[in-house]
Design an enzyme around this catalytic site. Structure first.
Site: not given
Lengths: 306, 306
Positions: A4, A8, A141, A178
């Site tokens: 997280l 998020h 995303d 990432r």
């Protein structure tokens, strides 16, 4: 998928402001990773995640403006999510899948042919289990949000898809689980993608509508930023490759020659940050010694109100 | 899919006995028909269907043992069921689909490669719209019941799949909406499939368990029945082709070399009734002048209780 970060948390804050009970799902879904992708090394930070959620829930309770807080964390096992056994990660794997084409085949789906099948399949299950009135996804995303909206519409699912803004570091880098793989040197250069996309956005805001007018300046900046790195010595430079820069329709994700200003568009891109060539003694290379990291980002070009 | 017959009515009777409100769906789903299949000519009998449902609802109300009756008939348009537009019927069609493999690829799925994709997709939507506590399917389409059970399990859907017995004519022919295409001559011979399957079942009931012991006698009977027709003059005979006779696992539909008597098995088959060679003056050839008709049937070999 856990690991997280503020992105998020911002979605959970949005959800708590508008709903009585927020369920947070934490599940690293194997079927959305390709055979050669980073499933095994994907950051799993369960203890830290729980700590962050606990702190956030306290914060939510203290703010009288919220409707609710974190009612549950749903962290299922793979046996729960794949009751007939986990399908393998190959493109031609057998199993029970949801596919959303052509929107799931382009861009991220072109580089990662099983990705959106895995995402749609696991989200269908999560929605059926939790039965949420609303589901919250991050704009980072963006193609995922388009695929999920289409799935909810096409399968007549009883939920509403809400998209939260991309959260960014002060220098503009979109937050991502990432990013921990980048290390200091690559982290500084990782802003190239957001810079490239912003140049295209500037062109749209200056009322350009043609693909070349938006993506031309972005390509020029890409060349400049690549040259900048190539001119540095190997001990200092960062190598990166632009996977794609796209100008696409916001519902179909198909490439556009010209933006219809009543519909707007999505500028998106992916960049591969390659491992540093000549690591320096004591250099922070990032988690797992700095493997190649693929980063994505996007900007929504809003329709112009007529 | 409408064209209601006693098979459908028996499912509604089962549902009304156990539930307060029964929703009957009537929808000829285009995506489960292949490109060269009989979508356009599939029997559509809306007025008759409604009459039958009205009569049945009255019958249900008069029987004090029923919990409920027909609360609604859900007969959606294709725009409702495919809100992004109806996908084409090709194997590689673009769209939003549910696929259940390998169970949906074998047997009926091998002959009809888009069939179970279409069935699973439309049922997912119907279930999401109606949100039924229980769904009722007929055993006649046994592979369909296996696919739907697997979909409900794998996608964590909140419903229970109930399977009702195959309804048969007195001579053993399984009721099917497609029987109206047979005409008098082919109708008499259409019982070949149920006879062939019954021979295999008899062998199981005599405690044979090996594939050859069950399917050997069925193959012999097939040869005999084919010969019987070939020996008749063209004005009297009926040509048929057996598509497959299968002995399969009841959950995976994979072919078995031997029945595990703790699991049981499914014997199923498909026969193609070819158009009559030399129609006789005034002969009833069936609806649409008696096109080729593909019929399916099956018998469940129950597990032996140990």
């Amino acid at each position: 998928m856990g690991a997280l970060h503020e992105g998020h948390l911002s979605l959970i804050r949005m959800a708590a402001a508008e709903n009585h009970r927020v369920v947070v799902s934490v599940y690293v879904n194997p079927t959305q990773f390709g055979v050669h992708e980073d499933l095994d090394s994907y950051p799993k930070t369960w203890e830290t995640d729980c700590g962050m959620l606990k702190d956030l829930d306290k914060e939510l309770a203290e703010d009288g403006n919220n409707l609710g807080g974190i009612a549950a964390v749903f962290a299922p096992t793979t046996d729960t999510m794949y009751p007939s056994g986990r399908p393998d990660q190959a493109v031609n794997a057998k199993g029970s899948f949801v596919t959303i084409t052509p929107v799931g085949e382009v861009l991220e789906g072109a580089s990662r042919p099983t990705f959106f099948r895995g995402v749609a399949t696991v989200c269908m299950k999560l929605f059926n289990i939790v039965m949420p009135e609303k589901v919250y996804f991050g704009q980072k995303d963006v193609q995922q949000t388009v695929v999920i909206k289409k799935m909810v519409k096409d399968f007549c699912m009883n939920t509403e898809v809400v998209v939260g803004d991309t959260q960014r570091a002060p220098d503009g880098l979109a937050l991502s689980s990432r990013n921990v793989y980048l290390g200091t040197r690559r982290r500084k250069v990782a802003t190239v993608l957001s810079k490239i996309l912003r140049v295209a956005e500037m062109s749209y805001l200056r009322e350009h509508r043609l693909r070349d007018e938006l993506l031309g300046p972005a390509e020029q900046l890409t060349k400049l930023l690549l040259m900048e790195q190539h001119q540095l010595p190997p001990e200092e430079r960062v190598n990166f490759e632009i996977d794609y820069i796209s100008l696409a329709d916001p519902e179909t994700m198909q490439e556009l020659d010209e933006v219809d200003e009543t519909r707007g568009a999505i500028i998106s891109g992916a960049v591969k940050m390659l491992p540093v060539e000549v690591p320096q003694p004591g250099e922070d290379l990032g988690l797992s010694d700095g493997p190649p990291v693929r980063l994505i980002d996007n900007i929504i070009l809003k329709p112009v109100k007529l």
